[in-house]
Design a protein around this motif. Structure first.
Motif, short mmCIF file in Angstrom:
data_model
loop_
_atom_site.label_atom_id
_atom_site.label_comp_id
_atom_site.label_asym_id
_atom_site.label_seq_id
_atom_site.Cartn_x
_atom_site.Cartn_y
_atom_site.Cartn_z
N ASN A 121 0.44 -1.33 -0.46
CA ASN A 121 -0.05 0.19 0.10
C ASN A 121 0.43 1.12 0.28
OD1 ASN A 121 -2.40 -1.09 0.01
ND2 ASN A 121 -2.76 -0.71 2.20
N LYS A 124 1.70 1.98 -3.69
CA LYS A 124 0.73 2.15 -4.34
C LYS A 124 0.66 3.68 -3.85
CE LYS A 124 -2.22 -0.87 -3.94
NZ LYS A 124 -3.81 -2.15 -4.42
N TYR A 125 0.33 3.92 -2.95
CA TYR A 125 -0.15 5.53 -2.34
C TYR A 125 0.71 6.59 -2.38
CZ TYR A 125 -4.52 2.21 -2.39
OH TYR A 125 -5.20 1.19 -2.88
N ASP A 161 4.93 6.15 4.62
CA ASP A 161 4.86 6.54 3.64
C ASP A 161 4.28 8.55 3.24
OD1 ASP A 161 2.06 7.62 2.40
OD2 ASP A 161 1.65 5.98 2.93
N VAL A 181 -10.78 4.44 -0.66
CA VAL A 181 -11.43 5.96 -0.52
C VAL A 181 -11.87 6.67 -1.97
CG1 VAL A 181 -10.56 7.85 -0.26
CG2 VAL A 181 -9.34 6.04 1.36
N SER A 186 -8.43 2.73 -7.09
CA SER A 186 -7.60 1.74 -6.64
C SER A 186 -8.06 -0.21 -7.26
CB SER A 186 -8.84 1.17 -5.17
OG SER A 186 -7.97 -0.53 -5.18
N GLY A 191 -6.41 -3.26 -7.04
CA GLY A 191 -6.39 -3.46 -5.56
C GLY A 191 -8.24 -4.10 -5.52
N THR A 192 -7.88 -5.13 -4.67
CA THR A 192 -9.19 -5.53 -3.79
C THR A 192 -10.16 -4.83 -3.20
OG1 THR A 192 -8.44 -7.35 -2.56
CG2 THR A 192 -8.49 -8.39 -4.32
N GLY A 193 -10.11 -4.04 -1.98
CA GLY A 193 -10.14 -3.50 -1.06
C GLY A 193 -9.56 -4.68 -0.02
N LEU A 194 -9.29 -5.42 -0.07
CA LEU A 194 -9.49 -6.77 1.32
C LEU A 194 -8.03 -6.60 1.72
CD1 LEU A 194 -11.68 -9.88 -0.45
CD2 LEU A 194 -11.92 -8.19 1.18
N GLY A 195 -7.34 -5.35 1.37
CA GLY A 195 -5.77 -5.98 2.07
C GLY A 195 -5.48 -5.48 3.64
N LEU A 196 -6.54 -4.72 4.21
CA LEU A 196 -6.69 -3.86 5.14
C LEU A 196 -6.82 -4.71 5.91
CD1 LEU A 196 -6.14 -0.52 4.62
CD2 LEU A 196 -4.29 -1.79 5.81
P1 ATP Z 1 -5.71 -4.67 -2.02
O1 ATP Z 1 -6.93 -5.75 -1.57
O2 ATP Z 1 -5.27 -4.80 -2.92
O3 ATP Z 1 -4.44 -4.22 -1.10
P2 ATP Z 1 -6.38 -1.99 -1.48
O4 ATP Z 1 -5.25 -1.45 -1.44
O5 ATP Z 1 -7.45 -1.37 -2.38
O6 ATP Z 1 -6.42 -2.94 -2.03
P3 ATP Z 1 -6.71 -2.24 0.85
O7 ATP Z 1 -4.70 -2.36 1.37
O8 ATP Z 1 -7.21 -3.48 2.25
O9 ATP Z 1 -7.16 -2.19 0.37
O10 ATP Z 1 -6.51 -0.47 1.59
C1 ATP Z 1 -8.16 0.25 1.49
C2 ATP Z 1 -8.05 1.79 0.95
O11 ATP Z 1 -7.16 2.26 2.03
C3 ATP Z 1 -7.24 1.88 -0.57
O12 ATP Z 1 -7.99 1.59 -1.52
C4 ATP Z 1 -6.60 3.04 0.09
O13 ATP Z 1 -7.60 4.19 -0.36
C5 ATP Z 1 -6.69 3.19 1.40
N1 ATP Z 1 -5.05 3.10 2.06
C6 ATP Z 1 -4.51 2.12 1.52
N2 ATP Z 1 -3.28 2.49 2.53
C7 ATP Z 1 -2.75 3.55 1.79
C8 ATP Z 1 -1.54 4.64 2.09
N3 ATP Z 1 -0.94 4.41 2.64
N4 ATP Z 1 -1.91 5.78 1.38
C9 ATP Z 1 -3.14 6.26 1.56
N5 ATP Z 1 -4.32 5.45 1.17
C10 ATP Z 1 -3.94 4.40 1.63
#
Ligand code: ATP
Ligand code: MG
Length: 234
Positions: A121, A124-125, A161, A181, A186, A191-196
């Motif tokens: 993340n 990515k961000y 970051d 967000v 994403s 992204g799938t939105g499941l990482g966190l």
């Molecule tokens: P994936 O499941 O592939 O990780 P994702 O990165 O979209 O997909 P999450 O990791 O769950 O999903 O993160 C959820 C959301 O939180 C993201 O879509 C992003 O909007 C926000 N986010 C997460 N980490 C950061 C970061 N370091 N800086 C800014 N926004 C973030």
């Protein structure tokens, strides 16, 4: 969110029907549709893998892991694995772990998953050309969201970051399944939105905690708190 799987599946089925019917002899359409079908299938595969991994963790959520994990090793191997991804955005990964850090009590595969998700993340961000720092230290006390039993004397790993940051109203919902967000962006980043959500469940199982701090225009810091053995407490 049933649409998360249904939408790509409907897209693939729609193109299959078109290719079997109206576009049967259209070579140009075939190449284009196959490309889209391939992308959508990869997306479904990733989603299914993430959902399965989430449900495996949930099944074990009430049996905390008992292994001893050398965070220096975990963090270096995660950083090594993401070096290429960081390089593509001219970003550097900086790992800081004190030599005398006691081991965390945990499951090393699950902790690898936690830090892979957080560091990917951050890449990515984060803004191109900036550094991501991954710093571990002892903490005198974890946050209130950490169980009482493990909260005194624990470890903290910060993944920070320099990116666009996250507005405060989003922070409480960030670890919900499929919460993003900016959904379109994403998705575009794969992204799938499941990482966190996966991170949060793993840390619950570890009797740890996650805290998130962020400043718009500056960046975000995700702090992971993990227990240590009582005899390592000072
Ligand atoms: P994936 O499941 O592939 O990780 P994702 O990165 O979209 O997909 P999450 O990791 O769950 O999903 O993160 C959820 C959301 O939180 C993201 O879509 C992003 O909007 C926000 N986010 C997460 N980490 C950061 C970061 N370091 N800086 C800014 N926004 C973030
Ligand atoms: Mg992610």
């Amino acid at each position: 969110r049933p649409g998360e799987l249904r939408t790509p599946l409907a897209t693939v089925l729609g193109f299959v029907e078109t290719l079997r019917g109206p576009a049967r002899d259209d070579e140009e359409a075939r190449d284009r549709f196959l490309g889209i079908m391939y992308q959508q299938s990869l997306r479904m595969k990733q989603l299914i893998e993430d959902l399965l991994s989430l449900s495996r963790i949930e099944l074990r959520e009430h049996t905390p892991p008992t292994g001893q994990v050398d965070l220096g090793r975990v963090l270096s191997s995660v950083a090594e694995g993401l070096e290429f991804q960081a390089g593509e955005k001219s970003m550097t990964l900086v790992v800081e772990v004190p030599a005398d850090l006691p081991p965390a009590v945990g499951d090393s595969d699950e902790l690898v998953q936690v830090f892979q998700n957080l560091v990917s993340n951050a890449i990515k961000y984060g803004r191109a050309g900036t550094a991501v720092t991954i710093a571990a230290a002892r903490a005198r006390r974890g946050p209130v969201t950490m169980p009482q039993a493990t909260r005194d004397f624990c470890l903290e790993v910060r993944v920070a970051d320099h990116g666009e940051g996250i507005a405060p109203e989003h922070l409480p919902r960030l670890t919900e399944r499929f919460y993003r967000v900016d959904t379109a962006r994403s998705r575009q980043l794969g992204g799938t939105g499941l990482g966190l959500a996966i991170v949060k469940h793993i840390l619950n199982r570890h009797q740890g905690a996650l805290t998130i701090g962020s400043t718009i225009g500056e960046g975000s810091c995700f702090s992971v708190f993990l227990p240590i053995r009582r005899r390592d407490a000072v």
